[in-house]
Write an enzyme that holds these catalytic residues in place. Structure first.
Site, PDB file in Angstrom:
ATOM      1  N   LYS A   1     -36.576  20.777 -34.271  1.00  0.00           N
ATOM      2  CA  LYS A   1     -38.031  20.870 -34.391  1.00  0.00           C
ATOM      3  C   LYS A   1     -38.502  21.982 -33.471  1.00  0.00           C
ATOM      4  O   LYS A   1     -38.143  22.022 -32.292  1.00  0.00           O
ATOM      5  CB  LYS A   1     -38.679  19.540 -33.996  1.00  0.00           C
ATOM      6  CG  LYS A   1     -40.194  19.550 -34.085  1.00  0.00           C
ATOM      7  CD  LYS A   1     -40.767  18.181 -33.784  1.00  0.00           C
ATOM      8  CE  LYS A   1     -42.281  18.202 -33.932  1.00  0.00           C
ATOM      9  NZ  LYS A   1     -42.850  16.859 -33.786  1.00  0.00           N
TER      10      LYS A   1
ATOM     11  N   ASP B   1     -49.511   7.287 -34.315  1.00  0.00           N
ATOM     12  CA  ASP B   1     -49.451   7.954 -35.618  1.00  0.00           C
ATOM     13  C   ASP B   1     -48.351   7.347 -36.483  1.00  0.00           C
ATOM     14  O   ASP B   1     -47.555   8.073 -37.098  1.00  0.00           O
ATOM     15  CB  ASP B   1     -49.246   9.461 -35.437  1.00  0.00           C
ATOM     16  CG  ASP B   1     -49.589  10.267 -36.692  1.00  0.00           C
ATOM     17  OD1 ASP B   1     -50.364   9.763 -37.542  1.00  0.00           O
ATOM     18  OD2 ASP B   1     -49.081  11.398 -36.822  1.00  0.00           O
TER      19      ASP B   1
ATOM     20  N   LYS C   1     -46.890   6.036 -39.623  1.00  0.00           N
ATOM     21  CA  LYS C   1     -47.103   6.187 -41.067  1.00  0.00           C
ATOM     22  C   LYS C   1     -45.746   6.462 -41.693  1.00  0.00           C
ATOM     23  O   LYS C   1     -44.795   6.824 -40.980  1.00  0.00           O
ATOM     24  CB  LYS C   1     -48.089   7.324 -41.362  1.00  0.00           C
ATOM     25  CG  LYS C   1     -47.645   8.678 -40.835  1.00  0.00           C
ATOM     26  CD  LYS C   1     -48.736   9.707 -41.020  1.00  0.00           C
ATOM     27  CE  LYS C   1     -48.320  11.049 -40.412  1.00  0.00           C
ATOM     28  NZ  LYS C   1     -49.419  12.009 -40.476  1.00  0.00           N
TER      29      LYS C   1
ATOM     30  N   ASN D   1     -43.604   9.431 -40.720  1.00  0.00           N
ATOM     31  CA  ASN D   1     -43.069   9.465 -39.358  1.00  0.00           C
ATOM     32  C   ASN D   1     -41.990   8.418 -39.113  1.00  0.00           C
ATOM     33  O   ASN D   1     -41.632   8.155 -37.964  1.00  0.00           O
ATOM     34  CB  ASN D   1     -44.202   9.311 -38.340  1.00  0.00           C
ATOM     35  CG  ASN D   1     -45.053  10.547 -38.257  1.00  0.00           C
ATOM     36  OD1 ASN D   1     -44.648  11.624 -38.696  1.00  0.00           O
ATOM     37  ND2 ASN D   1     -46.243  10.412 -37.716  1.00  0.00           N
TER      38      ASN D   1
END
Length: 172
Positions: free
Chosen positions: A9, A95, A97, A100
């Protein structure tokens, strides 16, 4: 160097604000070692910021829904275990969801993308930093009315994910 397959990443831009956000995420994430959290292998900031992490082939978002209730419950229990571990260490994700949550070949869920995370003790922020509306907890949408985000934010979001897994749609 060891021949294992990894994911890397990197930030989308290299400005100072992005770098600070990226490093904040890495500080929270690299100390979280749990079977239901994507493992971080290496973090570096120079010459290009990056994180080298466990590679997993797909996300929860990619599964055909609705899932059998037993399968959905097993996946959600794994996510809950990862969140409980993070919460015990004072970290909230904010976060949760399907995008993720990465999945191993046997559907073991692993939480990724800790970019919106913060610590419970340092969370004085009642502003909206960003969220996905369909999974947002009330305190993310209206912090003046419902207060600041905390571990309950992750639990609410996990409930939305569970609902989606068993019904094939989000509740709102």
């Amino acid at each position: 160097d060891d021949g294992r397959e990894v994911a890397v990443k990197i930030p989308v831009s290299y400005d100072e604000a992005t770098g600070k956000t990226f490093m904040k995420e890495m500080r929270f994430w690299e100390d979280l070692t749990h079977p239901n959290i994507v493992e971080v292998y290496s973090v570096n900031i120079l010459p290009v910021p990056f994180v080298e992490m466990e590679y997993l082939p797909r996300t929860l978002e990619e599964l055909d829904k609705p899932l059998p209730v037993e399968t959905a419950a097993r996946i959600v229990a794994g996510i809950a275990a990862g969140l409980a571990y993070a919460h015990d260490r004072g970290v909230i994700h904010r976060d949760i969801k399907p995008r993720n949550i990465l999945l191993s070949a046997d559907l073991t869920p692993k939480i990724t993308d800790w970019g919106m995370s913060t610590t419970l003790e340092k969370n004085r922020d009642t502003s909206i930093a960003g969220f996905t509306l369909a999974y947002a907890a009330p305190e993310q949408i209206a912090p003046k009315e419902f207060g600041k985000t905390d571990a309950r934010t992750d639990i609410y979001q996990l409930g939305v994910v569970f609902y989606e897994l068993v019904t094939g749609r989000t509740p709102f």
